[in-house]
Design a protein around this motif. Structure first.
Motif, short mmCIF file in Angstrom:
data_model
loop_
_atom_site.label_atom_id
_atom_site.label_comp_id
_atom_site.label_asym_id
_atom_site.label_seq_id
_atom_site.Cartn_x
_atom_site.Cartn_y
_atom_site.Cartn_z
N ASP A 195 -6.23 -17.66 14.45
CA ASP A 195 -6.04 -18.55 15.59
C ASP A 195 -6.63 -18.01 16.88
N GLY A 196 -7.24 -16.82 16.82
CA GLY A 196 -7.90 -16.24 17.98
C GLY A 196 -7.09 -15.21 18.74
N GLU A 197 -5.83 -15.01 18.39
CA GLU A 197 -5.00 -14.00 19.05
C GLU A 197 -5.36 -12.61 18.53
N PRO A 198 -5.38 -11.60 19.41
CA PRO A 198 -5.69 -10.24 18.95
C PRO A 198 -4.62 -9.72 17.98
N CYS A 199 -5.05 -8.89 17.04
CA CYS A 199 -4.10 -8.25 16.13
C CYS A 199 -4.47 -6.78 15.96
N ASP A 200 -3.43 -5.98 15.75
CA ASP A 200 -3.63 -4.56 15.48
C ASP A 200 -4.05 -4.40 14.02
N THR A 201 -4.77 -3.34 13.75
CA THR A 201 -5.23 -3.05 12.39
C THR A 201 -4.82 -1.63 12.03
N VAL A 202 -4.27 -1.49 10.83
CA VAL A 202 -3.80 -0.19 10.34
C VAL A 202 -4.75 0.30 9.26
N PHE A 203 -5.11 1.58 9.33
CA PHE A 203 -6.05 2.18 8.39
C PHE A 203 -5.31 3.10 7.43
N TYR A 204 -5.74 3.05 6.14
CA TYR A 204 -5.13 3.83 5.07
C TYR A 204 -6.20 4.52 4.24
N TYR A 229 0.82 -1.20 0.00
CA TYR A 229 0.00 0.00 0.00
C TYR A 229 0.87 1.26 0.00
N ARG A 230 1.90 1.28 0.83
CA ARG A 230 2.78 2.46 0.87
C ARG A 230 3.47 2.67 -0.48
N ARG A 231 3.92 1.59 -1.11
CA ARG A 231 4.57 1.71 -2.44
C ARG A 231 3.60 2.29 -3.46
N GLN A 232 2.31 2.03 -3.29
CA GLN A 232 1.33 2.51 -4.25
C GLN A 232 0.69 3.84 -3.86
N GLY A 233 1.29 4.51 -2.88
CA GLY A 233 0.86 5.86 -2.54
C GLY A 233 -0.25 5.99 -1.53
N TRP A 234 -0.60 4.92 -0.85
CA TRP A 234 -1.61 5.01 0.19
C TRP A 234 -1.03 5.70 1.41
N VAL A 235 -1.87 6.43 2.14
CA VAL A 235 -1.44 7.18 3.31
C VAL A 235 -1.99 6.51 4.57
N MET A 236 -1.07 6.21 5.50
CA MET A 236 -1.48 5.59 6.76
C MET A 236 -2.13 6.64 7.65
N VAL A 237 -3.28 6.27 8.22
CA VAL A 237 -4.00 7.16 9.13
C VAL A 237 -3.63 6.83 10.57
N GLY A 238 -3.57 5.55 10.89
CA GLY A 238 -3.24 5.15 12.26
C GLY A 238 -3.52 3.68 12.50
N THR A 239 -3.18 3.27 13.70
CA THR A 239 -3.31 1.87 14.11
C THR A 239 -4.27 1.77 15.29
N VAL A 240 -5.17 0.80 15.24
CA VAL A 240 -6.05 0.51 16.36
C VAL A 240 -5.59 -0.81 16.97
N PRO A 241 -5.07 -0.78 18.20
CA PRO A 241 -4.57 -2.01 18.83
C PRO A 241 -5.71 -2.98 19.11
N GLY A 242 -5.46 -4.26 18.83
CA GLY A 242 -6.43 -5.30 19.15
C GLY A 242 -7.76 -5.16 18.42
N TYR A 243 -7.78 -4.55 17.27
CA TYR A 243 -9.02 -4.28 16.52
C TYR A 243 -9.72 -5.56 16.06
N ALA A 244 -8.94 -6.57 15.70
CA ALA A 244 -9.50 -7.82 15.19
C ALA A 244 -8.71 -9.00 15.78
N LEU A 245 -9.00 -10.17 15.27
CA LEU A 245 -8.30 -11.38 15.71
C LEU A 245 -7.62 -12.04 14.52
N TRP A 246 -6.47 -12.63 14.78
CA TRP A 246 -5.87 -13.53 13.79
C TRP A 246 -6.75 -14.76 13.72
#
Length: 191
Positions: free
Chosen positions: A171-180, A152-169
Protein backbone atom coordinates in the motif's frame (compact mmCIF):
# COMPACT_ATOMS: atom_id res chain seq x y z
CA UNK A 1 11.68 -33.69 -10.72
CA UNK A 2 11.22 -35.56 -7.42
CA UNK A 3 9.50 -34.22 -4.35
CA UNK A 4 8.21 -34.87 -0.87
CA UNK A 5 4.61 -35.36 0.15
CA UNK A 6 3.03 -34.32 3.44
CA UNK A 7 -0.28 -33.07 4.81
CA UNK A 8 -2.22 -33.02 1.53
CA UNK A 9 0.48 -31.24 -0.46
CA UNK A 10 3.68 -32.11 -2.26
CA UNK A 11 6.83 -30.00 -2.48
CA UNK A 12 9.00 -30.43 -5.54
CA UNK A 13 11.71 -28.74 -7.55
CA UNK A 14 10.77 -27.55 -11.02
CA UNK A 15 12.98 -27.80 -14.05
CA UNK A 16 12.96 -25.05 -16.68
CA UNK A 17 10.10 -26.47 -18.78
CA UNK A 18 7.98 -27.14 -15.69
CA UNK A 19 8.70 -23.63 -14.40
CA UNK A 20 7.52 -22.13 -17.69
CA UNK A 21 4.34 -24.23 -17.61
CA UNK A 22 3.66 -23.17 -14.00
CA UNK A 23 3.89 -19.42 -14.67
CA UNK A 24 0.09 -18.80 -14.58
CA UNK A 25 -0.31 -20.62 -11.24
CA UNK A 26 2.76 -18.95 -9.76
CA UNK A 27 1.41 -15.58 -10.85
CA UNK A 28 -1.84 -16.33 -8.97
CA UNK A 29 0.08 -17.08 -5.77
CA UNK A 30 2.11 -13.88 -6.09
CA UNK A 31 -0.98 -11.77 -6.81
CA UNK A 32 -2.74 -13.27 -3.78
CA UNK A 33 0.23 -12.59 -1.48
CA UNK A 34 0.53 -8.97 -2.61
CA UNK A 35 -3.26 -8.50 -2.26
CA UNK A 36 -2.91 -9.90 1.27
CA UNK A 37 -0.33 -7.24 2.16
CA UNK A 38 2.96 -9.11 1.74
CA UNK A 39 6.02 -6.96 1.09
CA UNK A 40 7.56 -9.08 -1.68
CA UNK A 41 8.90 -6.44 -4.10
CA UNK A 42 5.57 -5.50 -5.71
CA UNK A 43 2.95 -2.82 -5.09
CA UNK A 44 -0.82 -3.34 -4.96
CA UNK A 45 -2.75 -3.89 -7.00
CA UNK A 46 -0.37 -6.22 -8.81
CA UNK A 47 -1.11 -6.41 -12.52
CA UNK A 48 -1.32 -9.99 -13.86
CA UNK A 49 1.03 -9.09 -16.74
CA UNK A 50 3.69 -7.88 -14.31
CA UNK A 51 3.30 -11.06 -12.21
CA UNK A 52 3.55 -13.27 -15.30
CA UNK A 53 6.61 -11.35 -16.50
CA UNK A 54 8.30 -11.83 -13.14
CA UNK A 55 7.75 -15.61 -13.21
CA UNK A 56 8.87 -15.86 -16.82
CA UNK A 57 12.13 -14.26 -15.70
CA UNK A 58 12.39 -16.77 -12.85
CA UNK A 59 11.85 -19.65 -15.31
CA UNK A 60 14.64 -18.21 -17.48
CA UNK A 61 16.91 -18.14 -14.40
CA UNK A 62 16.08 -21.78 -13.69
CA UNK A 63 16.99 -22.63 -17.29
CA UNK A 64 20.36 -20.88 -16.91
CA UNK A 65 21.06 -22.70 -13.61
CA UNK A 66 21.03 -19.43 -11.66
CA UNK A 67 18.23 -20.41 -9.28
CA UNK A 68 16.23 -23.25 -7.85
CA UNK A 69 12.43 -23.01 -7.95
CA UNK A 70 10.41 -25.10 -5.52
CA UNK A 71 6.63 -25.33 -5.37
CA UNK A 72 4.08 -26.79 -2.98
CA UNK A 73 1.11 -28.33 -4.76
CA UNK A 74 -2.10 -29.55 -3.19
CA UNK A 75 -3.29 -32.95 -4.26
CA UNK A 76 -6.97 -32.29 -3.61
CA UNK A 77 -7.10 -34.90 -0.84
CA UNK A 78 -6.19 -32.79 2.20
CA UNK A 79 -7.94 -29.89 3.90
CA UNK A 80 -7.36 -27.82 0.76
CA UNK A 81 -9.82 -29.18 -1.85
CA UNK A 82 -8.37 -27.30 -4.84
CA UNK A 83 -5.48 -28.85 -6.74
CA UNK A 84 -2.49 -26.84 -7.84
CA UNK A 85 0.34 -24.63 -6.62
CA UNK A 86 -0.27 -23.02 -3.22
CA UNK A 87 3.29 -22.00 -2.34
CA UNK A 88 6.75 -21.41 -3.68
CA UNK A 89 10.27 -20.45 -2.71
CA UNK A 90 13.51 -19.90 -4.61
CA UNK A 91 17.19 -20.34 -3.88
CA UNK A 92 19.30 -17.92 -5.87
CA UNK A 93 22.49 -19.76 -6.73
CA UNK A 94 24.23 -17.17 -8.91
CA UNK A 95 26.50 -15.20 -6.58
CA UNK A 96 29.70 -13.16 -6.96
CA UNK A 97 32.82 -15.25 -7.50
CA UNK A 98 34.01 -14.65 -3.94
CA UNK A 99 30.76 -16.11 -2.54
CA UNK A 100 30.31 -19.47 -4.28
CA UNK A 101 29.24 -21.06 -0.98
CA UNK A 102 26.26 -18.72 -0.46
CA UNK A 103 22.67 -18.84 -1.65
CA UNK A 104 19.84 -16.36 -1.18
CA UNK A 105 16.43 -17.70 -0.19
CA UNK A 106 13.88 -15.57 -1.98
CA UNK A 107 10.12 -15.14 -2.34
CA UNK A 108 8.71 -17.59 0.17
CA UNK A 109 5.09 -17.22 -0.91
CA UNK A 110 2.13 -19.17 0.46
CA UNK A 111 -1.37 -18.54 -0.84
CA UNK A 112 -3.63 -17.26 1.94
CA UNK A 113 -5.90 -20.30 1.60
CA UNK A 114 -3.00 -22.63 2.45
CA UNK A 115 -1.42 -20.76 5.36
CA UNK A 116 -1.13 -22.58 8.65
CA UNK A 117 -0.94 -26.01 6.97
CA UNK A 118 2.83 -26.51 7.08
CA UNK A 119 3.44 -25.43 3.49
CA UNK A 120 5.92 -22.69 4.45
CA UNK A 121 7.94 -24.97 6.72
CA UNK A 122 8.04 -27.71 4.07
CA UNK A 123 9.16 -25.25 1.41
CA UNK A 124 11.94 -23.90 3.64
CA UNK A 125 13.18 -27.41 4.47
CA UNK A 126 13.18 -28.24 0.75
CA UNK A 127 15.04 -25.00 -0.01
CA UNK A 128 17.76 -25.94 2.46
CA UNK A 129 18.03 -29.42 0.94
CA UNK A 130 18.22 -27.99 -2.58
CA UNK A 131 20.90 -25.50 -1.51
CA UNK A 132 22.94 -28.34 0.00
CA UNK A 133 22.52 -30.34 -3.21
CA UNK A 134 24.01 -27.34 -5.04
CA UNK A 135 26.99 -27.18 -2.68
CA UNK A 136 25.84 -24.14 -0.70
CA UNK A 137 26.77 -23.92 2.98
CA UNK A 138 25.42 -20.47 3.89
CA UNK A 139 21.93 -19.16 3.20
CA UNK A 140 20.61 -15.63 3.73
CA UNK A 141 17.16 -14.10 3.50
CA UNK A 142 15.19 -11.05 4.48
CA UNK A 143 11.59 -10.61 5.54
CA UNK A 144 9.06 -8.03 6.66
CA UNK A 145 6.61 -10.66 7.93
CA UNK A 146 6.21 -11.44 11.63
CA UNK A 147 4.68 -14.83 10.72
CA UNK A 148 7.64 -15.71 8.52
CA UNK A 149 10.04 -14.60 11.25
CA UNK A 150 8.48 -17.10 13.67
CA UNK A 151 8.88 -19.83 11.04
CA UNK A 152 12.52 -18.96 10.37
CA UNK A 153 13.43 -18.90 14.08
CA UNK A 154 11.73 -22.30 14.61
CA UNK A 155 13.84 -23.69 11.77
CA UNK A 156 17.12 -22.46 13.23
CA UNK A 157 17.70 -19.28 11.26
CA UNK A 158 19.73 -16.59 13.03
CA UNK A 159 18.56 -12.98 12.99
CA UNK A 160 21.27 -10.51 12.00
CA UNK A 161 19.34 -7.27 12.40
CA UNK A 162 16.60 -4.95 11.25
CA UNK A 163 16.83 -2.13 8.73
CA UNK A 164 14.07 0.44 9.39
CA UNK A 165 12.07 1.53 6.36
CA UNK A 166 14.02 -0.79 4.02
CA UNK A 167 11.04 -1.49 1.74
CA UNK A 168 7.39 -0.62 1.29
CA UNK A 169 4.23 -2.54 2.04
CA UNK A 170 2.07 -3.02 -1.07
CA UNK A 171 0.00 0.00 0.00
CA UNK A 172 3.06 2.27 -0.08
CA UNK A 173 3.73 2.53 3.66
CA UNK A 174 7.35 1.97 4.74
CA UNK A 175 8.19 -1.33 6.44
CA UNK A 176 11.17 -2.60 8.37
CA UNK A 177 13.06 -5.60 7.02
CA UNK A 178 14.78 -8.25 9.13
CA UNK A 179 17.80 -10.16 7.83
CA UNK A 180 18.62 -13.80 8.69
CA UNK A 181 21.27 -16.39 7.91
CA UNK A 182 21.65 -20.13 8.34
CA UNK A 183 24.60 -22.46 7.90
CA UNK A 184 23.60 -25.66 6.10
CA UNK A 185 25.10 -28.83 4.68
CA UNK A 186 27.63 -31.41 5.69
CA UNK A 187 30.91 -30.15 7.00
CA UNK A 188 29.54 -26.79 8.14
CA UNK A 189 31.63 -25.50 10.99
CA UNK A 190 30.77 -22.82 13.52
CA UNK A 191 32.67 -19.61 13.55
Amino acid sequence: MGGIEAGGFRVRRLGAAEARAAVPELAEVLIDCVAGGASVSFMAPLDRGKAVGFWQGVADGVARGERVLLVAETDGAGPEPERGIVGTVQVILAQPENQPHRGDVSKLLVHRRARGTGVGAALMAAAEDAACDEGKTLLVLDTASDGAERLYRRQGWVMVGTVPGYALWPDGEPCDTVFYYKRVGAGVRSL
